[in-house]
Structures are given as structure tokens and as C-alpha cells.
Design a protein around this motif. Sequence first.
Motif, PDB file in Angstrom:
ATOM      1  N   SER A 180      38.066-202.588  88.013  1.00  0.00           N
ATOM      2  CA  SER A 180      37.279-202.128  89.163  1.00  0.00           C
ATOM      3  C   SER A 180      36.346-200.987  88.787  1.00  0.00           C
ATOM      4  N   THR A 181      36.050-200.849  87.497  1.00  0.00           N
ATOM      5  CA  THR A 181      35.213-199.744  87.025  1.00  0.00           C
ATOM      6  C   THR A 181      33.941-200.321  86.403  1.00  0.00           C
ATOM      7  N   TYR A 182      32.793-199.784  86.806  1.00  0.00           N
ATOM      8  CA  TYR A 182      31.511-200.310  86.332  1.00  0.00           C
ATOM      9  C   TYR A 182      30.682-199.166  85.784  1.00  0.00           C
ATOM     10  N   VAL A 183      30.323-199.250  84.517  1.00  0.00           N
ATOM     11  CA  VAL A 183      29.577-198.172  83.884  1.00  0.00           C
ATOM     12  C   VAL A 183      28.345-198.757  83.203  1.00  0.00           C
ATOM     13  N   ASP A 184      27.164-198.293  83.617  1.00  0.00           N
ATOM     14  CA  ASP A 184      25.922-198.766  83.009  1.00  0.00           C
ATOM     15  C   ASP A 184      25.849-198.356  81.538  1.00  0.00           C
ATOM     16  N   ALA A 185      25.063-199.154  80.805  1.00  0.00           N
ATOM     17  CA  ALA A 185      25.006-198.993  79.356  1.00  0.00           C
ATOM     18  C   ALA A 185      24.619-197.590  78.899  1.00  0.00           C
ATOM     19  N   ASP A 186      23.731-196.920  79.612  1.00  0.00           N
ATOM     20  CA  ASP A 186      23.223-195.640  79.110  1.00  0.00           C
ATOM     21  C   ASP A 186      23.932-194.430  79.705  1.00  0.00           C
ATOM     22  N   VAL A 187      24.973-194.659  80.477  1.00  0.00           N
ATOM     23  CA  VAL A 187      25.753-193.546  81.046  1.00  0.00           C
ATOM     24  C   VAL A 187      26.555-192.884  79.927  1.00  0.00           C
ATOM     25  N   VAL A 188      26.678-191.554  80.007  1.00  0.00           N
ATOM     26  CA  VAL A 188      27.480-190.827  79.011  1.00  0.00           C
ATOM     27  C   VAL A 188      28.763-190.347  79.683  1.00  0.00           C
ATOM     28  N   VAL A 189      29.903-190.694  79.114  1.00  0.00           N
ATOM     29  CA  VAL A 189      31.181-190.176  79.615  1.00  0.00           C
ATOM     30  C   VAL A 189      31.896-189.548  78.427  1.00  0.00           C
ATOM     31  N   GLU A 190      32.214-188.270  78.545  1.00  0.00           N
ATOM     32  CA  GLU A 190      32.804-187.550  77.410  1.00  0.00           C
ATOM     33  C   GLU A 190      34.310-187.777  77.338  1.00  0.00           C
ATOM     34  N   PRO A 191      34.881-187.559  76.149  1.00  0.00           N
ATOM     35  CA  PRO A 191      36.320-187.726  75.976  1.00  0.00           C
ATOM     36  C   PRO A 191      37.093-186.876  76.975  1.00  0.00           C
ATOM     37  N   ASP A 192      38.215-187.396  77.435  1.00  0.00           N
ATOM     38  CA  ASP A 192      39.071-186.679  78.376  1.00  0.00           C
ATOM     39  C   ASP A 192      38.478-186.537  79.770  1.00  0.00           C
ATOM     40  N   ALA A 193      37.415-187.232  80.050  1.00  0.00           N
ATOM     41  CA  ALA A 193      37.025-187.405  81.457  1.00  0.00           C
ATOM     42  C   ALA A 193      37.932-188.503  81.995  1.00  0.00           C
ATOM     43  N   LEU A 194      38.183-188.478  83.311  1.00  0.00           N
ATOM     44  CA  LEU A 194      39.060-189.491  83.894  1.00  0.00           C
ATOM     45  C   LEU A 194      38.319-190.245  84.995  1.00  0.00           C
ATOM     46  N   LEU A 195      38.292-191.571  84.883  1.00  0.00           N
ATOM     47  CA  LEU A 195      37.673-192.409  85.910  1.00  0.00           C
ATOM     48  C   LEU A 195      38.781-193.143  86.663  1.00  0.00           C
ATOM     49  N   LEU A 196      38.901-192.864  87.951  1.00  0.00           N
ATOM     50  CA  LEU A 196      39.916-193.510  88.781  1.00  0.00           C
ATOM     51  C   LEU A 196      39.377-194.852  89.282  1.00  0.00           C
ATOM     52  N   PRO A 197      40.201-195.683  89.886  1.00  0.00           N
ATOM     53  CA  PRO A 197      39.733-197.022  90.295  1.00  0.00           C
ATOM     54  C   PRO A 197      38.519-196.975  91.233  1.00  0.00           C
TER      55      PRO A 197
END
Length: 474
Positions: free
Chosen positions: A258-275
Motif C-alpha cells: 500500500s506504499t507508492y513512491v515516485d522514482a525521483d523521491v528521496v527517502v533517507e535511511p531510518d525514515a519510516l513509511l507507514l501503510p
Amino acid sequence: MRSAVVLAAGRGTRLRSSKPKVLHEAAGRPLLGWVLHALAPLELDHIVVVIGHGAEQVRAYAESLPIPGISCVVQEQQNGTGHAVRIAMESGALDAATDVMVLAGDVPGISTETLSRVFVERGGAAAAVVTTRLDDPTGYGRMIRYGSRITGIVEERDASPEQKRIDEINTGLFAFEAQALRDALGQLTTDNAQGEEYLTDTVAYLAQTRTVVGLEVDSDEVEGVNDRSQLATISSTLNARTLDRLMAGGVGIVDPSSTYVDADVVVEPDALLLPGVMLHGATRIASGAEVGPYSRLTDTVVESGATVAFTVSTGAEIGPEAQVGPYTHLRPGTVLHRGAKAGGFVETKKAVIGEGSKVPHLSYVGDADLGKGVNFGAGSVTVNYDGFNKFHTTIGDGAFVGSDTMLVAPIEVGPGAYVGAGSTITTDVPADALAIERAERRTIDGWGARNRERHTKQSSSEPTSPTESGQKDN
Ligand code: UD1
Ligand code: CA
């Protein structure tokens, strides 16, 4: 000199869209963008994109990418893949090329690894063709082999019943020795079922005197997109790939399905994405931030330690330790400084909310600057629009705006000032003052009881008509 030709002139009839096929997005990036990004690490001298349908839109997109060497050439009429490559070869950009890769712009799943392998596999051969095997090869060009050598490609419409049973197909990805390709293109005719110049006919021509090698790959990497259903399938494949890359880099993702992330989005280590999280555009999530559940962030920055729940945000900056949500709408130009809060049913636009300032519940804050440590009470609104123009609100450090306050802009509330709950304030409030605007309260003792008594008497003395009595119970 290694170069590539990307074929992107076709209409994509089966998508039934006014938008050119290669500009349709999968997992946050146009199909053509995936192909060009896969080519980028090869550092080719030139990438010539053949455009036709929607040429100017496709050109604008291709030339906007931060990838060196891209140029476009227009194929006015789609006279076939061979014709398209010939136009590219005659554009001038490939005059010095020694190795030319050819591929379609609608195969977004292609990997850089496979692309670089194709150049290597060709070795001294005239060409290398990437093939795959399909349970149902209908519609594709079939590979004709003599042992390990490839001797030709036959298109579906030109194939004999026997050839149609061949399950090895042409993926449309080739590496050519440039001079061999130029020679072969000069020999093409339109003598086939579709009356087009087939790029695939170069293979039989070259195989007469030279070697053409095949490189078989897994089919999901080279699948083209022809209809909306294939677009949806490839989108979810590419999204899953993005999530795998992020998780390998240390990002926590509770529910990839249930998680959708576009190709150019930056998510750093230890960030948390919930459902239920969707991250689009130029969004960046810093290490230690928590996003979700159920939030859609576009072009939004979330700094470390911030939490964002059940939120829709576009063009906002959410500072370190800031809290957003649940049920919050951040619109472009919103900046939350460190530790600031935008709580439930709050909407903001062009609003700077200073360090530690709180807009906890049910507010609209637009065209406003809030200093540090401001409390903006429940239900309060910056009244920024008079029906014609927008006006600005400034609230100084430490000011306290009571609940249900209307601040009619342009207006300034000075540092340390108080505004009494329920006020409509139309002129500036000096620093450290109290501004309160309420009509004098009246208290009428016993009014409620007398009121009920009056109504009871009235209803018992009223003459009732049949229609009235029929409605009484409603
Ligand atoms: C082509 C191949 C076929 C292969 C299949 C793989 C030929 C003759 N056939 O068939 O062997 O199995 O791809 O998907 O090459 N294009 C242009 N200009 C044109 C024609 C096409 O730019 O004049 C572009 C299209 O936009 C598309 C690509 O070339 O991106 C392939 O064209 P398409 O019409 O899809 O070829 P197919 O008939 O599928
Ligand atoms: Ca096709």
C-alpha cells in the motif's frame, strides 16, 4: 563512440489517449523517462529520440531531463521502425558513432545492466538482438535461427503457420556495428504485409555475410506497454523495485503493497513509511521522520523527527520535530519550523509557522507569518480574501490567538499580544496588548422555562385542521 536511438514516434492507439504514449507515467515517471534514465549511466555520446505523435510535448520532456547527449529528430510519418532508425542515422548526431543501440521508448522496465550487456555481447558480430520467450508470442517478431546463429526475424503478419509456433521473440532491443547498420538500412524495402520499412529486416541482410548474435533475457524486463492494463502492471512492478531499493538502503516500509513512491523521491535511511503512503514529485523524507498512515505528499520536504499522519501536502516544508495531522491539508508555500504543529482539520497555504508554534485544530492559515511560540486557537482563521484580492497576516512571537478568532487581513498581531476568543479583529493589535471584540452579554433569568411554557400553551389552544394534524408528528 557509443550511441543509442530510442524509438518514440508511435501513437499508442490502444491506450486511447490524447497524450503521446511515451509520456504516460508509470510509478511517477513517463515511460520514456525510465528508458532514458536506464541509458544515462552508460554515458553514451548521443541519444537520439525519434519523435512523431505529440512531437513537441515529447521533445520538451526529453530535452528537459538532466541527461547529457539527448537530441530529438522528427519522423513525420510512421513508415516503420527501419525508417525511424534511418532518419536518426541521417540526423548528423550519429555520424561518428561506431556502436549504435536501438530500443523502443515504451519499455520502462529495461535495466542499465541489460543495456550494457548488449554492447558487450555483440563483440565482433554485426549485431546483437535481445530476445525472450513468451507463452503467447502472438503479435511479436519471431526469431529465425540456424543453430546458435540468428538468420532473421519474421513479423507476425508475414509469418508462416510454422514460424508462428516459434516462441522466441524479438524484444526490439539491438546493438549494431554502426557501419553495418548504415549499410543494412540502405537495403530496406516496404515489400511486406504492413508496407513499412522493418528494422528487423536488417538482421537477415546482415546474417548473409556476418554474424548476428542473440541475447535471451527474462521477459518482464523487456515488456512493452500497449494498453492501460499493461501500464498498471508495469507501474506496480516499477514501484516495487523503488521500494526494494529504498528498503535495501535502510528505509522502513511497513506495508509495501500500500506504499507508492515516485522514482525521483528521496527517502533517507531510518525514515519510516507507514501503510497507505504516497510520495510524489520532488519529495524528500529525512532520516528519522515518520510518514503515514494514509498520507499523500507531493513536492514536500519532511525533516528529521517530524511526524505526518493522514495528511495531504503539496509544496510544503515540514521542519524537524514538527507534527502534522491527522486530517491536515498543507498547500504550497507552507513552512513549518522546528517543533511546529498543524493539527486536525487544519488547512494552510503560503503560511510560515515559526518554531514551536501550534495550530492545533480546525483552522485556516493562509498568506500568513506566525513567529515563534504562537498559539493559534481552535477554529481561528486568517481571513485573507475579500473576493478580489489576498491580504497578509503577521503574528509576532509568543502571541496567543484565542479560539474562534477571525483575523481580517491585512493585519498584524504584535509579539506577546492576546486576542480574546470569539473576536473578529480588523485592525492591528499592539505588542503585549489584549484585543477582545464581543457584544455585551445579556443574561435573562428564567427565560428558558417561560419559553417552554408559552409553546406548550400555544399548541394545546391551537385549532387543528385535518392537514395540520396530519403533519404534526413530522
Ligand atoms: C516491433 C518489431 C517486432 C518486435 C516488437 C517488440 C519491427 C518491424 N517489429 O513490432 O519484431 O517483436 O516491436 O515490441 O520492428 N516506431 C516509430 N516509428 C515507426 C514505427 C514504430 O518510432 O515508424 C516506434 C514505436 O513508437 C514503438 C517502437 O517503434 O516505440 C516499436 O513499434 P511498434 O509499432 O510497436 O512495433 P511492433 O509492430 O510492435
Ligand atoms: Ca509494440
